[in-house]
Design a protein around this motif. Structure first.
Motif, mmCIF file in Angstrom:
data_model
loop_
_atom_site.group_PDB
_atom_site.id
_atom_site.type_symbol
_atom_site.label_atom_id
_atom_site.label_comp_id
_atom_site.label_asym_id
_atom_site.label_seq_id
_atom_site.Cartn_x
_atom_site.Cartn_y
_atom_site.Cartn_z
ATOM 1 N N LEU A 113 0.804 -1.352 -0.003
ATOM 2 C CA LEU A 113 0.043 -0.087 0.014
ATOM 3 C C LEU A 113 0.761 0.984 0.035
ATOM 4 O O LEU A 113 1.606 1.445 0.998
ATOM 5 C CB LEU A 113 -0.989 -0.063 1.192
ATOM 6 N N VAL A 114 0.810 2.125 -0.957
ATOM 7 C CA VAL A 114 1.754 3.416 -1.199
ATOM 8 C C VAL A 114 0.927 4.462 -0.979
ATOM 9 O O VAL A 114 -0.115 4.505 -1.601
ATOM 10 C CB VAL A 114 2.235 3.284 -2.521
ATOM 11 N N GLN A 115 1.349 5.271 -0.104
ATOM 12 C CA GLN A 115 0.436 6.555 -0.046
ATOM 13 C C GLN A 115 1.359 7.689 0.058
ATOM 14 O O GLN A 115 2.427 7.994 0.412
ATOM 15 C CB GLN A 115 -0.098 6.589 1.807
ATOM 16 N N THR B 35 -5.345 3.990 8.827
ATOM 17 C CA THR B 35 -6.138 3.132 8.130
ATOM 18 C C THR B 35 -5.090 1.933 7.242
ATOM 19 O O THR B 35 -5.322 0.891 7.419
ATOM 20 C CB THR B 35 -7.108 3.777 7.240
ATOM 21 N N LEU B 36 -4.237 2.538 6.583
ATOM 22 C CA LEU B 36 -3.364 1.730 5.749
ATOM 23 C C LEU B 36 -2.409 0.996 6.654
ATOM 24 O O LEU B 36 -2.309 -0.238 6.443
ATOM 25 C CB LEU B 36 -2.601 2.296 4.940
ATOM 26 N N ALA B 37 -1.947 1.495 7.911
ATOM 27 C CA ALA B 37 -1.091 0.604 8.704
ATOM 28 C C ALA B 37 -2.036 -0.207 9.172
ATOM 29 O O ALA B 37 -1.401 -1.444 9.573
ATOM 30 C CB ALA B 37 -0.404 1.711 9.845
ATOM 31 N N GLU B 38 -3.013 0.002 9.670
ATOM 32 C CA GLU B 38 -3.902 -1.125 10.520
ATOM 33 C C GLU B 38 -4.123 -2.250 9.450
ATOM 34 O O GLU B 38 -4.158 -3.273 9.757
ATOM 35 C CB GLU B 38 -5.457 -0.643 10.746
ATOM 36 N N HIS C 262 3.331 -1.127 4.014
ATOM 37 C CA HIS C 262 2.609 0.123 3.871
ATOM 38 C C HIS C 262 3.871 1.117 3.818
ATOM 39 O O HIS C 262 4.837 1.151 4.707
ATOM 40 C CB HIS C 262 1.847 0.398 4.911
ATOM 41 N N VAL C 263 3.949 1.694 2.638
ATOM 42 C CA VAL C 263 4.891 2.850 2.222
ATOM 43 C C VAL C 263 4.461 4.380 2.026
ATOM 44 O O VAL C 263 3.356 4.312 1.457
ATOM 45 C CB VAL C 263 5.711 2.458 0.993
ATOM 46 N N GLU C 264 4.754 5.300 2.987
ATOM 47 C CA GLU C 264 3.997 6.630 2.974
ATOM 48 C C GLU C 264 5.488 7.460 2.326
ATOM 49 O O GLU C 264 6.673 7.379 2.539
ATOM 50 C CB GLU C 264 3.983 6.977 4.327
ATOM 51 N N ARG D 58 -12.012 4.316 2.785
ATOM 52 C CA ARG D 58 -12.288 3.575 3.933
ATOM 53 C C ARG D 58 -11.605 2.206 4.011
ATOM 54 O O ARG D 58 -11.244 1.531 3.045
ATOM 55 C CB ARG D 58 -14.024 3.102 3.550
ATOM 56 N N THR D 59 -11.649 1.549 5.115
ATOM 57 C CA THR D 59 -10.968 0.397 5.348
ATOM 58 C C THR D 59 -11.386 -0.721 4.681
ATOM 59 O O THR D 59 -10.652 -1.346 4.137
ATOM 60 C CB THR D 59 -11.060 -0.074 6.995
ATOM 61 N N ALA D 60 -12.906 -0.938 4.613
ATOM 62 C CA ALA D 60 -13.492 -1.808 3.764
ATOM 63 C C ALA D 60 -12.908 -1.659 2.027
ATOM 64 O O ALA D 60 -12.677 -2.597 1.387
ATOM 65 C CB ALA D 60 -14.973 -2.011 3.823
ATOM 66 N N ASP D 61 -12.670 -0.482 1.776
ATOM 67 C CA ASP D 61 -12.423 -0.379 0.280
ATOM 68 C C ASP D 61 -10.856 -0.871 0.308
ATOM 69 O O ASP D 61 -10.643 -1.331 -0.982
ATOM 70 C CB ASP D 61 -12.552 1.117 -0.153
ATOM 71 N N VAL D 62 -10.114 -0.575 1.129
ATOM 72 C CA VAL D 62 -8.827 -1.020 1.015
ATOM 73 C C VAL D 62 -8.615 -2.475 0.926
ATOM 74 O O VAL D 62 -7.750 -2.941 0.192
ATOM 75 C CB VAL D 62 -7.678 -0.334 2.003
ATOM 76 N N ILE D 63 -9.311 -3.002 1.882
ATOM 77 C CA ILE D 63 -9.314 -4.515 1.972
ATOM 78 C C ILE D 63 -9.686 -5.058 0.770
ATOM 79 O O ILE D 63 -9.182 -6.178 -0.142
ATOM 80 C CB ILE D 63 -10.103 -5.196 3.034
#
Length: 107
Positions: free
Chosen positions: A24-26, A41-44, A54-56, A95-100
């Motif tokens: 996940l790249v932010q 959200t991405l870290a979780e 996760h990379v920011e 949203r968390t659901a969208d990321v999943i």
């Protein structure tokens, strides 16, 4: 989140290693309030799903990469598969659901 492109990012371009299964790249900026919530959200999600990294990336410090990828606002999130291919992208706070759900395309 929208469909990805044919873009492929490697650890050198990201400045960080890829996740074993997905990344996940932010893209963020220092004063972006939604970026803070997106980071959480991405870290979780990365902590919940084995092999997901996760990379920011600070958009202001990495302008060449921002331009190359067509990032026009922060936060922008890219979902990469294990090879670094962009499979999904979204602008704004996800949203968390969208990321999943987006990770499902990468795994």
């Amino acid at each position: 989140m929208t469909e990805g492109t044919t873009e492929v990012l490697d650890p050198e371009a990201l400045g960080a290693p890829l996740g074993e299964r997905a990344t996940l790249v932010q893209f963020s900026t220092a004063f972006c309030q939604p970026c803070r919530a997106t980071r959480q959200t991405l870290a979780e999600v990365a902590a919940m799903v084995p092999g997901v990294g996760h990379v920011e990336i600070d958009a202001e410090e990495r302008l060449a990469l921002v331009r190359a990828l067509g990032v026009t606002r922060t936060p922008t999130v890219l979902v990469l598969d294990a090879t670094g291919r962009v499979v999904r992208r979204a602008a704004g706070q996800p949203r968390t659901a969208d990321v999943i759900a987006a990770l499902g395309r990468a795994l």
